[in-house]
Design a protein around this motif. Structure first.
Motif, PDB file in Angstrom:
ATOM      1  N   LEU A 112       0.847  -1.194   0.000  1.00 36.91           N
ATOM      2  CA  LEU A 112       0.000   0.000   0.000  1.00 36.91           C
ATOM      3  C   LEU A 112       0.882   1.243   0.000  1.00 36.91           C
ATOM      4  CD1 LEU A 112      -2.587  -1.065   2.728  1.00 36.91           C
ATOM      5  CD2 LEU A 112      -2.765  -1.331   0.244  1.00 36.91           C
ATOM      6  N   ARG A 113       0.334   2.336  -0.484  1.00 35.88           N
ATOM      7  CA  ARG A 113       1.094   3.591  -0.527  1.00 35.88           C
ATOM      8  C   ARG A 113       1.657   3.954   0.840  1.00 35.88           C
ATOM      9  NH1 ARG A 113      -1.873   7.987  -3.462  1.00 35.88           N
ATOM     10  NH2 ARG A 113      -3.440   7.463  -1.931  1.00 35.88           N
ATOM     11  N   GLU A 114       0.855   3.795   1.906  1.00 37.58           N
ATOM     12  CA  GLU A 114       1.342   4.191   3.232  1.00 37.58           C
ATOM     13  C   GLU A 114       2.412   3.250   3.792  1.00 37.58           C
ATOM     14  OE1 GLU A 114      -2.929   2.581   3.760  1.00 37.58           O
ATOM     15  OE2 GLU A 114      -1.902   3.925   2.382  1.00 37.58           O
ATOM     16  N   GLU A 115       2.586   2.094   3.160  1.00 32.33           N
ATOM     17  CA  GLU A 115       3.646   1.162   3.573  1.00 32.33           C
ATOM     18  C   GLU A 115       4.962   1.428   2.845  1.00 32.33           C
ATOM     19  OE1 GLU A 115       0.863  -2.743   4.447  1.00 32.33           O
ATOM     20  OE2 GLU A 115       1.545  -2.371   2.389  1.00 32.33           O
ATOM     21  N   TRP A 116       4.897   2.182   1.776  1.00 36.69           N
ATOM     22  CA  TRP A 116       6.057   2.409   0.926  1.00 36.69           C
ATOM     23  C   TRP A 116       6.928   3.519   1.504  1.00 36.69           C
ATOM     24  CZ3 TRP A 116       9.076   0.314  -2.390  1.00 36.69           C
ATOM     25  CH2 TRP A 116       9.856   1.071  -3.268  1.00 36.69           C
ATOM     26  N   GLY A 117       8.196   3.211   1.743  1.00 36.63           N
ATOM     27  CA  GLY A 117       9.120   4.195   2.287  1.00 36.63           C
ATOM     28  C   GLY A 117       9.800   5.057   1.244  1.00 36.63           C
ATOM     29  N   GLY A 118       9.720   4.663  -0.004  1.00 36.03           N
ATOM     30  CA  GLY A 118      10.360   5.432  -1.067  1.00 36.03           C
ATOM     31  C   GLY A 118      11.540   4.690  -1.662  1.00 36.03           C
TER      32      GLY A 118
END
Length: 177
Positions: free
Chosen positions: A164-170
């Motif tokens: 999910l987007r909120e799990e992605w650190g970049g």
């Protein structure tokens, strides 16, 4: 240090694409069956023109060679904001971390530029390299689907991996750039 960049596939890439898929056949089978003829490559170019598809070449900075392909398939907007991720690397460049960086750049783009909420990668259980790639980027295994996708003319089992987007650190967090 950035080793790869993303670019859109173009018609002029056909010969390099076909040569790469032919040279990588032993690594790809039975996991993926990319086009090994120009007609198949042109069909691919046509498919990624659809608004529900995005195709990217992962290219090496040092010489602009194609080291892999990442596709976002069945992009759904509205309440879902999701896509399926498909990818494969060129055998000549395997084991150098180039696909990890390339896939990370696509994930970054999907979440930050395209504003997607969820990405899912479906991986055949025996494909340890692919499982290592997605798990190393923070995807988590969500389940198992028997005979989920037809690959090479056979219905094959797949594990479902998602992030999910909120799990992605970049991208910098996972590739150290």
């Amino acid at each position: 240090m950035t080793k790869v960049y993303l670019r859109c596939p173009e018609r002029r890439d056909g010969k390099e694409f076909v040569a790469a898929t032919k040279a990588s056949e032993a690594m790809h089978r039975p996991w993926v069956f990319p086009a090994q003829e120009l007609r198949g490559y042109y069909d691919y170019l046509e498919r990624i023109q659809d608004s529900r598809q995005e195709g990217f070449f992962v290219c090496r900075v040092s010489d602009d060679r194609i080291v892999g392909v990442v596709n976002l398939n069945e992009i759904v907007r509205g309440a879902f904001q999701s896509a399926y991720v498909g990818y494969w690397g060129v055998a000549e460049f395997a084991g150098q971390g180039l696909m990890k960086e390339g896939l990370a750049r696509v994930v970054d783009r999907a979440f930050k530029v395209m504003a997607l909420h969820r990405l899912e990668a479906n991986v055949q259980p025996g494909n340890q390299a692919s499982i290592g790639l997605v798990s190393g980027l923070g995807f988590r295994k969500e389940g198992f689907s028997p005979k989920y996708l037809s690959i090479g003319g056979e219905w094959r089992d797949h594990e479902r991996w998602a992030i999910l987007r909120e799990e992605w650190g970049g991208v910098d967090e996972v590739v150290g750039g």
